[in-house]
Design a protein around this motif. Structure first.
Motif: not given
Length: 395
Positions: A36-39, A5-8, A57-61, A73-78
């Protein structure tokens, strides 16, 4: 199945797609699948954890600066040089049978899509938000991004698209032509029991409004949900019901409605709370006499469905066929009004506040339609059926 499952966006970050992704991930695990969630990383959230059987798993962003284009808006990119390697390791070890992506314009969607193409893994994409703005200049920018960035990337791996409503169906086929391997109709899902679990007394005490009639407006304030029409309805409402209060619950990323309230002399009747924890939403719904926020014809999202599920009377600008064969009928399930019509909004709000018994009758009908078509149980089963078909095609 092994489902990535993938979602920023993912809790503890609040937001409709974040909570939808979480609910589905937990639903997949509860039905015996490995998830597995990747965010993207989020303040005070661990880089990796397992919650209710879901590995996250939260990747550096990095955070985008808050700008008018991004509606603050609160937007993050990895995206960073290490991202491809990190995804190769995570997905290579997990070996998903299928990837379920949330959001078409995020870098984790694009990066995992490229991995899926290379490794011949099918992808299901839930498009939660249309890149649209009522401001012509911003709309031109969004259309350009869709045409030159988002669509070309999606064409490279052609995910199956989830169509949540009529407006989204039109948008997907117009903007992403040639990037669609197929579509499946699955509406937004929610937990009706959770929506109905609120305490009707708590928020009145916290807000200090006593027994005053309460108009709730739920969700972040952005240009596409600007609350201007609702604010313009307030003078007529207050003329009939002088002690009414409008309570806006959500982050204010666009404050035109407050400036309009000052112009109309109704600012004292408006209470803003800022972003609220998801756990507080049922209490607000249980407290409110009526909810109203979707007045610009952009759809009927999670907050609207939660309102229906909770049995809170509602006023919104949608058509009866918004969900295709699932009909939301005016004066049967809720009050439907024309887009941007402050006079109609005022009339319906006054009607609800002056005739609560009839409003509650409609609300009970709204609860029934949610139970039948929009419960998280029913929606999760539809998602799993689709994911299993995709995984079977690969095999």
């Amino acid at each position: 199945m092994r489902i990535a499952v993938v979602n920023n966006f993912y809790p503890p970050r609040v937001g409709g797609s974040a909570h939808m992704a979480e609910s589905l991930a937990k639903g997949y695990v509860a039905r015996g699948h490995e998830v597995l969630v990747i965010t993207a990383e989020y303040p005070n959230a661990p880089a990796e954890e397992t919650v209710d059987g879901v590995r996250i798993v939260r990747l550096p962003a990095f955070r985008l600066p808050k700008t008018k284009l991004a509606v603050n808006f609160d937007i993050t990119f990895a995206t960073r040089p290490s991202l491809p390697k990190a995804l190769r390791r995570l997905l290579g070890e997990f070996q998903p049978d299928v990837i379920h992506q949330h959001g078409q314009f995020f870098d984790l969607t694009w990066a995992t899509g490229m991995w899926a193409r290379k490794n011949d893994v099918p992808v299901l994409l839930s498009v939660h938000t249309r890149l649209e703005s009522p401001k012509p200049m911003y709309q031109a920018v969004f259309s350009t991004l869709d045409k030159l960035l988002v669509a070309p990337i999606l064409r490279r791996y052609k995910p199956m698209h989830v169509v949540m409503d009529r407006l989204m169906n039109d948008y997907i086929h117009k903007k992403y032509k040639g990037a669609i391997s197929g579509t499946v109709d699955i509406p937004v899902g929610l937990d009706p029991t959770w929506a109905r679990s609120g305490n009707p007394n708590r928020m009145r005490d916290e807000l200090g409004i006593g027994d005053a009639p309460m108009i709730l407006s739920l969700g972040h304030v952005i240009p596409l949900r600007d609350r201007v029409t609702l604010t313009e309805a307030m003078p007529a409402v207050l003329k009939e019901i002088p002690d009414a209060k409008l309570v806006v619950v959500g982050g204010i990323y666009y404050d035109a409605f407050l400036k309009r309230a000052d112009e109309l002399g109704v600012r004292d009747a408006i209470i803003t709370t800022g972003a609220a924890p998801k756990a507080d939403v049922p209490d607000y719904l249980a407290t409110a006499d009526v909810e109203c926020h979707s007045l610009q014809g952009i759809g009927f999202g999670t907050a609207c469905l939660e309102t229906l599920a909770a049995g809170t009377p509602q006023v919104a600008a949608i058509t009866e066929d918004h969900f295709g064969d699932i009909k939301i009928i005016d004066r049967e399930h809720m009050h439907l009004v024309p887009v941007g019509d402050a006079k109609a909004v005022a009339e319906r709000l006054i009607e609800v506040l002056k005739n609560p018994e009839e409003a509650r009758r409609m609300a009970r009908n709204g609860m029934a339609i949610v139970d039948q078509h929009f419960s998280m149980t029913a929606v999760t089963e539809k998602y799993l059926e689709t994911l299993q078909q995709l995984a079977a095609q690969r095999r």
